[in-house]
Design a protein around this motif. Structure first.
Motif, PDB file in Angstrom:
ATOM      1  N   MET A   1     -58.255 -19.245  31.396  1.00 46.84           N
ATOM      2  CA  MET A   1     -59.139 -18.120  31.218  1.00 46.84           C
ATOM      3  C   MET A   1     -59.097 -17.284  32.488  1.00 46.84           C
ATOM      4  O   MET A   1     -59.089 -17.820  33.591  1.00 46.84           O
ATOM      5  CB  MET A   1     -60.568 -18.598  30.955  1.00 46.84           C
ATOM      6  N   THR A   2     -59.056 -15.980  32.302  1.00 43.86           N
ATOM      7  CA  THR A   2     -59.184 -15.081  33.439  1.00 43.86           C
ATOM      8  C   THR A   2     -60.397 -14.197  33.218  1.00 43.86           C
ATOM      9  O   THR A   2     -60.744 -13.861  32.080  1.00 43.86           O
ATOM     10  CB  THR A   2     -57.942 -14.185  33.637  1.00 43.86           C
ATOM     11  N   VAL A   3     -61.037 -13.831  34.321  1.00 43.22           N
ATOM     12  CA  VAL A   3     -62.195 -12.941  34.287  1.00 43.22           C
ATOM     13  C   VAL A   3     -61.936 -11.836  35.292  1.00 43.22           C
ATOM     14  O   VAL A   3     -61.617 -12.090  36.450  1.00 43.22           O
ATOM     15  CB  VAL A   3     -63.496 -13.691  34.653  1.00 43.22           C
ATOM     16  N   ARG A   4     -62.034 -10.582  34.819  1.00 43.84           N
ATOM     17  CA  ARG A   4     -61.871  -9.417  35.688  1.00 43.84           C
ATOM     18  C   ARG A   4     -63.149  -8.603  35.594  1.00 43.84           C
ATOM     19  O   ARG A   4     -63.681  -8.401  34.511  1.00 43.84           O
ATOM     20  CB  ARG A   4     -60.696  -8.564  35.231  1.00 43.84           C
ATOM     21  N   THR A   5     -63.677  -8.167  36.742  1.00 46.43           N
ATOM     22  CA  THR A   5     -64.900  -7.371  36.751  1.00 46.43           C
ATOM     23  C   THR A   5     -64.727  -6.137  37.621  1.00 46.43           C
ATOM     24  O   THR A   5     -63.785  -6.036  38.395  1.00 46.43           O
ATOM     25  CB  THR A   5     -66.099  -8.171  37.313  1.00 46.43           C
ATOM     26  N   SER A   6     -65.683  -5.244  37.500  1.00 48.82           N
ATOM     27  CA  SER A   6     -65.726  -4.091  38.399  1.00 48.82           C
ATOM     28  C   SER A   6     -66.124  -4.585  39.780  1.00 48.82           C
ATOM     29  O   SER A   6     -66.517  -5.738  39.960  1.00 48.82           O
ATOM     30  CB  SER A   6     -66.742  -3.070  37.875  1.00 48.82           C
ATOM     31  N   SER A   7     -66.059  -3.722  40.738  1.00 49.55           N
ATOM     32  CA  SER A   7     -66.357  -4.129  42.120  1.00 49.55           C
ATOM     33  C   SER A   7     -67.854  -4.255  42.391  1.00 49.55           C
ATOM     34  O   SER A   7     -68.245  -4.762  43.426  1.00 49.55           O
ATOM     35  CB  SER A   7     -65.734  -3.146  43.096  1.00 49.55           C
ATOM     36  N   ASN A   8     -68.708  -3.801  41.485  1.00 51.57           N
ATOM     37  CA  ASN A   8     -70.152  -3.893  41.673  1.00 51.57           C
ATOM     38  C   ASN A   8     -70.664  -5.158  40.993  1.00 51.57           C
ATOM     39  O   ASN A   8     -70.945  -5.158  39.801  1.00 51.57           O
ATOM     40  CB  ASN A   8     -70.847  -2.648  41.111  1.00 51.57           C
ATOM     41  N   ASN A  10     -73.488  -6.641  41.232  1.00 49.42           N
ATOM     42  CA  ASN A  10     -74.891  -6.621  40.844  1.00 49.42           C
ATOM     43  C   ASN A  10     -75.111  -5.946  39.501  1.00 49.42           C
ATOM     44  O   ASN A  10     -76.133  -6.155  38.864  1.00 49.42           O
ATOM     45  CB  ASN A  10     -75.731  -5.930  41.918  1.00 49.42           C
ATOM     46  N   HIS A  11     -74.151  -5.134  39.069  1.00 49.84           N
ATOM     47  CA  HIS A  11     -74.261  -4.443  37.785  1.00 49.84           C
ATOM     48  C   HIS A  11     -72.858  -4.354  37.186  1.00 49.84           C
ATOM     49  O   HIS A  11     -72.143  -3.373  37.397  1.00 49.84           O
ATOM     50  CB  HIS A  11     -74.870  -3.053  37.962  1.00 49.84           C
ATOM     51  N   VAL A  12     -72.481  -5.369  36.451  1.00 50.09           N
ATOM     52  CA  VAL A  12     -71.142  -5.419  35.881  1.00 50.09           C
ATOM     53  C   VAL A  12     -71.126  -4.659  34.562  1.00 50.09           C
ATOM     54  O   VAL A  12     -71.742  -5.057  33.588  1.00 50.09           O
ATOM     55  CB  VAL A  12     -70.685  -6.878  35.659  1.00 50.09           C
ATOM     56  N   ILE A  35     -62.270 -10.374  25.379  1.00 51.47           N
ATOM     57  CA  ILE A  35     -63.461  -9.539  25.226  1.00 51.47           C
ATOM     58  C   ILE A  35     -63.473  -8.638  26.446  1.00 51.47           C
ATOM     59  O   ILE A  35     -63.434  -9.114  27.587  1.00 51.47           O
ATOM     60  CB  ILE A  35     -64.747 -10.381  25.143  1.00 51.47           C
ATOM     61  N   ASP A  36     -63.499  -7.313  26.201  1.00 53.49           N
ATOM     62  CA  ASP A  36     -63.449  -6.386  27.335  1.00 53.49           C
ATOM     63  C   ASP A  36     -64.161  -5.081  27.023  1.00 53.49           C
ATOM     64  O   ASP A  36     -64.637  -4.877  25.912  1.00 53.49           O
ATOM     65  CB  ASP A  36     -62.011  -6.143  27.782  1.00 53.49           C
ATOM     66  N   THR A  37     -64.222  -4.250  28.050  1.00 53.85           N
ATOM     67  CA  THR A  37     -64.912  -2.964  27.938  1.00 53.85           C
ATOM     68  C   THR A  37     -63.941  -1.788  27.939  1.00 53.85           C
ATOM     69  O   THR A  37     -64.352  -0.650  28.155  1.00 53.85           O
ATOM     70  CB  THR A  37     -65.917  -2.792  29.092  1.00 53.85           C
ATOM     71  N   ALA A  38     -62.667  -2.068  27.695  1.00 52.64           N
ATOM     72  CA  ALA A  38     -61.678  -0.984  27.650  1.00 52.64           C
ATOM     73  C   ALA A  38     -62.017  -0.022  26.515  1.00 52.64           C
ATOM     74  O   ALA A  38     -62.672  -0.398  25.549  1.00 52.64           O
ATOM     75  CB  ALA A  38     -60.282  -1.563  27.453  1.00 52.64           C
ATOM     76  N   HIS A  39     -61.580   1.197  26.650  1.00 52.76           N
ATOM     77  CA  HIS A  39     -61.787   2.241  25.636  1.00 52.76           C
ATOM     78  C   HIS A  39     -63.260   2.633  25.509  1.00 52.76           C
ATOM     79  O   HIS A  39     -63.672   3.158  24.486  1.00 52.76           O
ATOM     80  CB  HIS A  39     -61.239   1.817  24.267  1.00 52.76           C
ATOM     81  N   GLY A  40     -64.082   2.314  26.536  1.00 55.21           N
ATOM     82  CA  GLY A  40     -65.464   2.775  26.569  1.00 55.21           C
ATOM     83  C   GLY A  40     -66.452   1.987  25.740  1.00 55.21           C
ATOM     84  O   GLY A  40     -67.610   2.368  25.652  1.00 55.21           O
ATOM     85  N   VAL A  41     -66.029   0.889  25.124  1.00 62.15           N
ATOM     86  CA  VAL A  41     -66.941   0.092  24.313  1.00 62.15           C
ATOM     87  C   VAL A  41     -66.583  -1.387  24.462  1.00 62.15           C
ATOM     88  O   VAL A  41     -65.412  -1.735  24.585  1.00 62.15           O
ATOM     89  CB  VAL A  41     -66.891   0.519  22.830  1.00 62.15           C
ATOM     90  N   THR A  42     -67.599  -2.244  24.491  1.00 58.46           N
ATOM     91  CA  THR A  42     -67.333  -3.681  24.582  1.00 58.46           C
ATOM     92  C   THR A  42     -66.870  -4.174  23.221  1.00 58.46           C
ATOM     93  O   THR A  42     -67.520  -3.928  22.205  1.00 58.46           O
ATOM     94  CB  THR A  42     -68.597  -4.440  25.028  1.00 58.46           C
ATOM     95  N   PHE A  57     -68.604  -6.134  20.162  1.00 59.55           N
ATOM     96  CA  PHE A  57     -69.228  -7.279  20.828  1.00 59.55           C
ATOM     97  C   PHE A  57     -70.436  -6.770  21.598  1.00 59.55           C
ATOM     98  O   PHE A  57     -70.307  -5.946  22.506  1.00 59.55           O
ATOM     99  CB  PHE A  57     -68.238  -7.963  21.781  1.00 59.55           C
ATOM    100  N   ASP A  58     -71.602  -7.258  21.227  1.00 61.70           N
ATOM    101  CA  ASP A  58     -72.841  -6.845  21.874  1.00 61.70           C
ATOM    102  C   ASP A  58     -73.277  -7.955  22.823  1.00 61.70           C
ATOM    103  O   ASP A  58     -73.926  -8.914  22.405  1.00 61.70           O
ATOM    104  CB  ASP A  58     -73.919  -6.571  20.824  1.00 61.70           C
ATOM    105  N   GLY A  59     -72.860  -7.852  24.071  1.00 61.57           N
ATOM    106  CA  GLY A  59     -73.209  -8.882  25.035  1.00 61.57           C
ATOM    107  C   GLY A  59     -72.746  -8.542  26.428  1.00 61.57           C
ATOM    108  O   GLY A  59     -72.041  -7.562  26.646  1.00 61.57           O
ATOM    109  N   THR A  60     -73.137  -9.381  27.345  1.00 60.44           N
ATOM    110  CA  THR A  60     -72.800  -9.209  28.753  1.00 60.44           C
ATOM    111  C   THR A  60     -71.523  -9.979  29.085  1.00 60.44           C
ATOM    112  O   THR A  60     -70.980 -10.693  28.238  1.00 60.44           O
ATOM    113  CB  THR A  60     -73.933  -9.756  29.641  1.00 60.44           C
ATOM    114  N   ILE A  61     -71.084  -9.876  30.322  1.00 61.30           N
ATOM    115  CA  ILE A  61     -69.925 -10.639  30.760  1.00 61.30           C
ATOM    116  C   ILE A  61     -70.200 -12.139  30.634  1.00 61.30           C
ATOM    117  O   ILE A  61     -69.321 -12.908  30.251  1.00 61.30           O
ATOM    118  CB  ILE A  61     -69.499 -10.263  32.192  1.00 61.30           C
ATOM    119  N   CYS A  62     -71.432 -12.558  30.914  1.00 61.32           N
ATOM    120  CA  CYS A  62     -71.780 -13.983  30.779  1.00 61.32           C
ATOM    121  C   CYS A  62     -71.696 -14.425  29.322  1.00 61.32           C
ATOM    122  O   CYS A  62     -71.216 -15.528  29.029  1.00 61.32           O
ATOM    123  CB  CYS A  62     -73.167 -14.247  31.346  1.00 61.32           C
TER     124      CYS A  62
END
Length: 83
Positions: A1-8, A10-12, A35-42, A57-62
């Motif tokens: 599994m890989t996880v990529r996030t923005s640099s912030n 505190n607010h991913v 599961i990702d946020t590409a194309h402006g939508v999760t 997908f309605d959820g957070t990175i967690c």
């Protein structure tokens, strides 16, 4: 599994969580589910079902990490069965 996030951290708001599988035939690593946020939508890319459209997908990175961690074996098996 890989996880990529923005640099912030505190607010991913920009992330990708991906399950990979080793393909013995091609000796390469393939993405099975993401599961990702590409194309402006999760959304959930069920790459093990290439003809299926992206699912919302309605959820957070967690939530994404939990979903893929809990179901990785099923997704990997589906990939193997649908090749």
């Amino acid at each position: 599994m890989t996880v990529r996030t923005s640099s912030n951290f505190n607010h991913v708001s920009d992330f990708a969580v991906t399950i990979h599988n080793n393909d013995d035939e091609t000796e390469s690593e393939v993405q099975v589910a993401r599961i990702d946020t590409a194309h402006g939508v999760t959304h959930f890319d069920k790459l093990f079902r290439p003809d299926e459209p992206k699912a919302s997908f309605d959820g957070t990175i967690c939530d994404a990490i939990d979903r893929l961690t809990d179901n990785w074996r099923r997704y990997a098996e589906s990939y193997e069965n649908n090749r």
